[in-house]
Scaffold this motif. Structure first.
Motif, PDB file in Angstrom:
ATOM      1  N   MET A 110       0.869  -1.173   0.000  1.00 17.31           N
ATOM      2  CA  MET A 110       0.000   0.000   0.000  1.00 17.31           C
ATOM      3  C   MET A 110       0.908   1.224   0.000  1.00 17.31           C
ATOM      4  SD  MET A 110      -3.021  -1.082   2.697  1.00 17.31           S
ATOM      5  CE  MET A 110      -4.106   0.303   2.294  1.00 17.31           C
ATOM      6  N   TYR A 111       0.416   2.298  -0.595  1.00 19.14           N
ATOM      7  CA  TYR A 111       1.222   3.516  -0.707  1.00 19.14           C
ATOM      8  C   TYR A 111       0.469   4.678  -0.059  1.00 19.14           C
ATOM      9  CZ  TYR A 111       3.820   0.803  -4.157  1.00 19.14           C
ATOM     10  OH  TYR A 111       4.561  -0.165  -4.776  1.00 19.14           O
ATOM     11  N   CYS A 112       1.229   5.613   0.500  1.00 16.55           N
ATOM     12  CA  CYS A 112       0.586   6.785   1.115  1.00 16.55           C
ATOM     13  C   CYS A 112       1.523   7.983   1.099  1.00 16.55           C
ATOM     14  CB  CYS A 112       0.153   6.474   2.547  1.00 16.55           C
ATOM     15  SG  CYS A 112       1.527   6.120   3.660  1.00 16.55           S
ATOM     16  N   LYS A 113       0.903   9.157   1.231  1.00 13.39           N
ATOM     17  CA  LYS A 113       1.678  10.402   1.327  1.00 13.39           C
ATOM     18  C   LYS A 113       2.191  10.623   2.746  1.00 13.39           C
ATOM     19  CE  LYS A 113      -1.295  12.504  -2.197  1.00 13.39           C
ATOM     20  NZ  LYS A 113      -2.369  13.489  -2.416  1.00 13.39           N
ATOM     21  N   LYS A 114       1.351  10.306   3.727  1.00 14.78           N
ATOM     22  CA  LYS A 114       1.704  10.503   5.140  1.00 14.78           C
ATOM     23  C   LYS A 114       1.515   9.189   5.880  1.00 14.78           C
ATOM     24  CE  LYS A 114       1.880  14.965   4.300  1.00 14.78           C
ATOM     25  NZ  LYS A 114       3.157  15.671   4.225  1.00 14.78           N
ATOM     26  N   LEU A 115       2.480   8.867   6.736  1.00 13.23           N
ATOM     27  CA  LEU A 115       2.429   7.624   7.491  1.00 13.23           C
ATOM     28  C   LEU A 115       2.467   7.935   8.991  1.00 13.23           C
ATOM     29  CD1 LEU A 115       2.524   4.489   7.371  1.00 13.23           C
ATOM     30  CD2 LEU A 115       5.024   4.673   7.421  1.00 13.23           C
ATOM     31  N   ILE A 116       1.485   7.413   9.725  1.00 11.36           N
ATOM     32  CA  ILE A 116       1.452   7.559  11.185  1.00 11.36           C
ATOM     33  C   ILE A 116       1.672   6.191  11.815  1.00 11.36           C
ATOM     34  CG2 ILE A 116       0.074   8.198  13.208  1.00 11.36           C
ATOM     35  CD1 ILE A 116      -1.474  10.145  11.473  1.00 11.36           C
ATOM     36  N   LEU A 117       2.677   6.093  12.669  1.00  9.76           N
ATOM     37  CA  LEU A 117       2.940   4.847  13.378  1.00  9.76           C
ATOM     38  C   LEU A 117       2.394   4.975  14.794  1.00  9.76           C
ATOM     39  CD1 LEU A 117       6.568   3.958  12.230  1.00  9.76           C
ATOM     40  CD2 LEU A 117       4.388   3.273  11.225  1.00  9.76           C
ATOM     41  N   ALA A 118       1.415   4.131  15.112  1.00  8.35           N
ATOM     42  CA  ALA A 118       0.778   4.144  16.439  1.00  8.35           C
ATOM     43  C   ALA A 118       0.655   2.703  16.912  1.00  8.35           C
ATOM     44  CB  ALA A 118      -0.593   4.814  16.351  1.00  8.35           C
ATOM     45  N   THR A 119       1.788   2.003  16.897  1.00  7.22           N
ATOM     46  CA  THR A 119       1.786   0.550  17.095  1.00  7.22           C
ATOM     47  C   THR A 119       2.113   0.128  18.518  1.00  7.22           C
ATOM     48  OG1 THR A 119       4.032   0.609  16.203  1.00  7.22           O
ATOM     49  CG2 THR A 119       2.290  -0.053  14.712  1.00  7.22           C
ATOM     50  N   GLY A 120       2.200   1.084  19.449  1.00 11.81           N
ATOM     51  CA  GLY A 120       2.459   0.718  20.839  1.00 11.81           C
ATOM     52  C   GLY A 120       3.818   0.062  21.006  1.00 11.81           C
ATOM     53  N   TYR A 125       4.568  16.096  16.125  1.00  6.28           N
ATOM     54  CA  TYR A 125       4.810  14.665  16.304  1.00  6.28           C
ATOM     55  C   TYR A 125       5.362  14.031  15.023  1.00  6.28           C
ATOM     56  CZ  TYR A 125       3.110  14.273  21.064  1.00  6.28           C
ATOM     57  OH  TYR A 125       2.979  14.390  22.423  1.00  6.28           O
ATOM     58  N   GLU A 126       5.992  14.846  14.187  1.00  4.90           N
ATOM     59  CA  GLU A 126       6.644  14.331  12.978  1.00  4.90           C
ATOM     60  C   GLU A 126       8.092  13.982  13.285  1.00  4.90           C
ATOM     61  OE1 GLU A 126       7.165  15.388   8.220  1.00  4.90           O
ATOM     62  OE2 GLU A 126       6.665  16.993   9.616  1.00  4.90           O
ATOM     63  N   SER A 127       8.584  12.993  12.575  1.00  3.35           N
ATOM     64  CA  SER A 127       9.992  12.608  12.691  1.00  3.35           C
ATOM     65  C   SER A 127      10.881  13.763  12.252  1.00  3.35           C
ATOM     66  CB  SER A 127      10.248  11.390  11.801  1.00  3.35           C
ATOM     67  OG  SER A 127      11.633  11.206  11.595  1.00  3.35           O
ATOM     68  N   LYS A 128      11.962  13.968  12.992  1.00  3.85           N
ATOM     69  CA  LYS A 128      12.966  14.960  12.581  1.00  3.85           C
ATOM     70  C   LYS A 128      13.911  14.369  11.541  1.00  3.85           C
ATOM     71  CE  LYS A 128      13.269  17.545  16.963  1.00  3.85           C
ATOM     72  NZ  LYS A 128      14.160  17.862  18.100  1.00  3.85           N
ATOM     73  N   TYR A 169       5.015  10.234  11.081  1.00  2.00           N
ATOM     74  CA  TYR A 169       4.524  10.746  12.364  1.00  2.00           C
ATOM     75  C   TYR A 169       4.392   9.601  13.358  1.00  2.00           C
ATOM     76  CZ  TYR A 169       3.235  14.883   9.626  1.00  2.00           C
ATOM     77  OH  TYR A 169       3.270  15.999   8.814  1.00  2.00           O
ATOM     78  N   PHE A 170       4.471   9.950  14.636  1.00  2.00           N
ATOM     79  CA  PHE A 170       4.340   8.955  15.700  1.00  2.00           C
ATOM     80  C   PHE A 170       3.230   9.374  16.665  1.00  2.00           C
ATOM     81  CE2 PHE A 170       8.875   9.013  14.523  1.00  2.00           C
ATOM     82  CZ  PHE A 170       9.048   7.686  14.146  1.00  2.00           C
ATOM     83  N   ALA A 171       2.588   8.398  17.291  1.00  2.00           N
ATOM     84  CA  ALA A 171       1.606   8.701  18.340  1.00  2.00           C
ATOM     85  C   ALA A 171       1.495   7.517  19.286  1.00  2.00           C
ATOM     86  CB  ALA A 171       0.242   9.018  17.725  1.00  2.00           C
ATOM     87  N   GLY A 172       1.381   7.813  20.580  1.00  2.00           N
ATOM     88  CA  GLY A 172       1.181   6.773  21.574  1.00  2.00           C
ATOM     89  C   GLY A 172       2.453   6.173  22.108  1.00  2.00           C
ATOM     90  N   GLU A 173       2.372   4.924  22.502  1.00  2.00           N
ATOM     91  CA  GLU A 173       3.447   4.289  23.268  1.00  2.00           C
ATOM     92  C   GLU A 173       4.620   3.822  22.411  1.00  2.00           C
ATOM     93  OE1 GLU A 173       3.941   0.760  26.494  1.00  2.00           O
ATOM     94  OE2 GLU A 173       1.877   1.272  25.960  1.00  2.00           O
TER      95      GLU A 173
END
Length: 426
Positions: A158-168, A377-380, A386-390
């Motif tokens: 799958m392809y995307c413009k923005k990726l958010i990792l919220a996988t704990g 919350y974006e990666s430097k 982007y990251f969110a959560g644990e």
């Protein structure tokens, strides 16, 4: 091509996806969850009631509940904190209530209320939710129109413009992030109870009282990667303490396990604690009180509970002080009363291991906080990640604070994604 892929169908992932879809309805969003069900941690939280957040509405005071992340979360909490969370749910018909200790739950006392809210919102806003969707690789691709993400799922992509990792706390995802160039702070358990076998508490599970607990530091332990300061005696906590079948639990113990997560891991979970069952007293002050009681009381020491302590605990500590069942106050010696004062104000217990606190397993560790922009919350290090959560190196004491980290991170990551998508269109 999706505008946004959210990897992780938990609290932070849903919160981020819902806020993006609400702010920007035309956005094509999918949540990818490796398991059969989404929001499984929400389901078991708070004994199935879901401890949504905590009634601490001051950002500075709120941030003090995070052993890892206190400094970094201060700015985000000024943007989005507990009050905003309460507003989010109430706007969607989910009323929350505050319990005596400040924890907040849905009025229904059911975590299913929160799950249903998220699922109905995702459905209403057109967010795709894909379960049994295990990610097997992440790759950043540079194209003429910019950077996009390629996410491997089984045999497909799958392809995307923005990726958010919220996988704990998912080691596999940490490995992927590390391979992309991020640093991962080695994870260790947080929020656990202490395994203690001791005659003073072995026959009284269920007894709870207010106590102060200190971890007695070990010497010559700082040879591993995490260096400890020499004065690490330092681990002290006060609050409700619960005696269990396997040892000790309750907020006083759980706070110690969170703040001392890395130190106690270095101790290999073998260490001693000192418990003051009467935190308003020290040894000499309590002995002085006992000597006054000795002048006026005629009953046995065992039957005369001088302090506001559970009776069964008092009886066990009296016996542990070598005071016979039949010994009266006039007969007891000063040395025996000194022993009792020591048991009550500075009892030493050996901890031999840890036990998970209910189903609410929390990890200290994750993506290094120095590599995250906490305004978005974006990666430097990597654009459009982007990251969110644990998944990041943030964790909290028990009481709804770990969920608040998920809500705050999910919301701010969503705003970062929306602003960036809107900018690119312009």
């Amino acid at each position: 091509m999706h505008d946004v892929l959210v990897i992780g169908g938990g609290a932070a992932g849903f919160y981020a996806a819902i806020h993006i879809a609400e702010s920007r309805p035309q956005t094509k969003i999918a949540i990818l969850e490796r398991g059969k069900e989404v929001l499984t941690k929400v389901k078991v939280s708070g004994g199935g009631r879901c401890n949504v957040t905590h009634a601490e509405f001051n950002p500075v005071d709120l941030s003090k509940n995070y052993p890892r992340g206190q400094k970094e979360l201060l700015g985000p909490f000024h943007t989005y904190a507990s009050g905003d969370t309460v507003g989010f749910f109430e706007e969607r018909g989910v009323a929350l209530k505050i319990e005596e200790d400040g924890r907040m739950f849905p009025v229904t006392n059911s975590s299913q209320t929160i799950i249903d809210c998220f699922l109905s919102e995702a459905d209403r806003l057109g967010v795709q939710v894909k379960t049994l969707c295990s990610v097997t690789g992440i790759e950043q691709i540079k194209e003429e129109e910019g950077v996009i993400w390629k996410v491997a799922i089984g045999d497909g992509h799958m392809y995307c413009k923005k990726l958010i990792l919220a996988t704990g706390s998912n080691p596999k995802m940490w490995n992927y992030v590390q391979a992309l160039g991020h640093s991962i702070v080695q994870p260790v358990p947080s929020l656990f109870t202490f395994i203690i076998k001791d005659e003073r508490i072995s026959d009284i599970p269920g007894v709870a009282t207010h106590a102060e607990v200190k971890v007695i530091p070990k010497k010559n332990i700082s040879k591993k990667k995490v260096k400890l300061k020499p004065d690490t005696a330092v681990l002290t906590s006060e609050g409700p303490l619960l005696i269990t079948h396997w040892g000790m639990s309750g907020p006083a113990i759980l706070k110690l396990s969170a703040w001392g997560a890395r130190i106690l891991e270095q101790y290999n979970y073998q260490f001693k604690i000192q418990v003051n069952w009467a935190p308003e007293y020290h040894h000499d002050g309590l002995l002085e009180l006992f000597l006054k009681v000795k002048q006026v009381e005629k009953k046995t020491v065992l039957r005369t509970k001088v302090l506001d302590l559970p009776k069964r605990l008092w009886v066990n500590l009296v016996k542990a002080s070598n005071i016979d069942d039949t010994l009266t106050w006039p007969e007891v010696s000063k040395q025996q009363l000194s022993n009792l004062a020591a048991q009550l104000t500075a009892g030493i217990f050996q901890v031999n291991g840890k036990s998970t606190f209910k189903e609410e397993f929390v990890t200290a560790g994750g993506v290094d906080l120095k590599e995250i922009n906490f305004k978005t919350y974006e990666s430097k290090i990597l654009t459009n990640l982007y990251f969110a959560g644990e998944i990041i190196n943030v964790d909290a004491i028990t009481g709804g604070f770990n969920f608040q980290n998920a809500w705050t991170g999910g919301y701010i990551a969503a705003q970062g994604v929306v602003n960036d998508l809107n900018t690119n269109i312009e």
